[in-house]
Design a protein around this motif. Structure first.
Motif, mmCIF file in Angstrom:
data_model
loop_
_atom_site.group_PDB
_atom_site.id
_atom_site.type_symbol
_atom_site.label_atom_id
_atom_site.label_comp_id
_atom_site.label_asym_id
_atom_site.label_seq_id
_atom_site.Cartn_x
_atom_site.Cartn_y
_atom_site.Cartn_z
ATOM 1 N N GLU A 250 67.274 -38.110 94.327
ATOM 2 C CA GLU A 250 66.174 -37.465 93.866
ATOM 3 C C GLU A 250 65.800 -38.137 92.503
ATOM 4 N N ARG A 251 66.713 -38.648 91.550
ATOM 5 C CA ARG A 251 66.466 -39.331 90.499
ATOM 6 C C ARG A 251 65.684 -40.453 90.720
ATOM 7 N N GLU A 252 66.037 -41.139 91.760
ATOM 8 C CA GLU A 252 65.353 -42.463 91.871
ATOM 9 C C GLU A 252 63.940 -42.306 92.535
ATOM 10 N N ALA A 253 63.668 -41.233 93.114
ATOM 11 C CA ALA A 253 62.371 -40.683 93.604
ATOM 12 C C ALA A 253 61.337 -40.458 92.431
ATOM 13 N N ALA A 254 62.201 -39.452 91.484
ATOM 14 C CA ALA A 254 61.570 -39.098 90.168
ATOM 15 C C ALA A 254 61.094 -40.283 89.507
ATOM 16 N N ILE A 255 61.902 -41.393 89.292
ATOM 17 C CA ILE A 255 61.602 -42.452 88.493
ATOM 18 C C ILE A 255 60.649 -43.279 89.173
ATOM 19 N N GLN A 256 60.441 -43.385 90.498
ATOM 20 C CA GLN A 256 59.549 -44.103 91.173
ATOM 21 C C GLN A 256 58.050 -43.577 91.018
ATOM 22 N N ALA A 257 58.135 -41.978 90.945
ATOM 23 C CA ALA A 257 56.985 -41.457 90.855
ATOM 24 C C ALA A 257 56.433 -41.551 89.325
ATOM 25 N N ILE A 258 57.081 -41.524 88.462
ATOM 26 C CA ILE A 258 56.682 -41.860 87.032
ATOM 27 C C ILE A 258 56.238 -43.316 87.167
ATOM 28 N N LEU B 49 53.220 -44.510 83.318
ATOM 29 C CA LEU B 49 53.932 -43.952 81.949
ATOM 30 C C LEU B 49 54.871 -44.909 81.539
ATOM 31 N N LEU B 50 55.757 -45.676 82.405
ATOM 32 C CA LEU B 50 56.713 -46.653 82.189
ATOM 33 C C LEU B 50 56.110 -47.933 81.409
ATOM 34 N N LYS B 51 54.797 -48.078 81.665
ATOM 35 C CA LYS B 51 54.255 -49.053 80.988
ATOM 36 C C LYS B 51 53.931 -48.992 79.524
ATOM 37 N N LEU B 52 54.044 -47.572 79.114
ATOM 38 C CA LEU B 52 53.629 -47.100 77.784
ATOM 39 C C LEU B 52 54.366 -47.991 76.814
ATOM 40 N N GLU B 53 54.196 -48.113 75.572
ATOM 41 C CA GLU B 53 55.351 -48.626 74.712
ATOM 42 C C GLU B 53 56.226 -47.625 74.395
#
Length: 64
Positions: free
Chosen positions: A22-30, A35-39
């Protein structure tokens, strides 16, 4: 009737694997949102604002 210790251990391991999936799925969705490309500082500020407003309020404002 109580579960055998090995059954309890297996259930706990299964629960942990599910949480990891579930955590991995959430990270993939983000990640897909970009959003993970933001500084780091900008993302931290955004997440702090979300935390201070609360998820329900953020959702309400975004759908308004």
């Amino acid at each position: 009737m109580h579960a055998a210790p090995q059954d309890v251990r297996k259930l706990e391991e299964r629960r942990q694997r599910l949480e990891e999936k579930e955590r991995e799925a959430a990270i993939q969705a983000i990640e897909k949102t970009g959003l993970l490309k933001l500084e780091t500082k900008r993302l931290g500020n955004l997440l702090g604002r979300i935390r201070s407003l609360g998820i329900d309020e953020v959702e309400k404002r975004l759908t308004a």
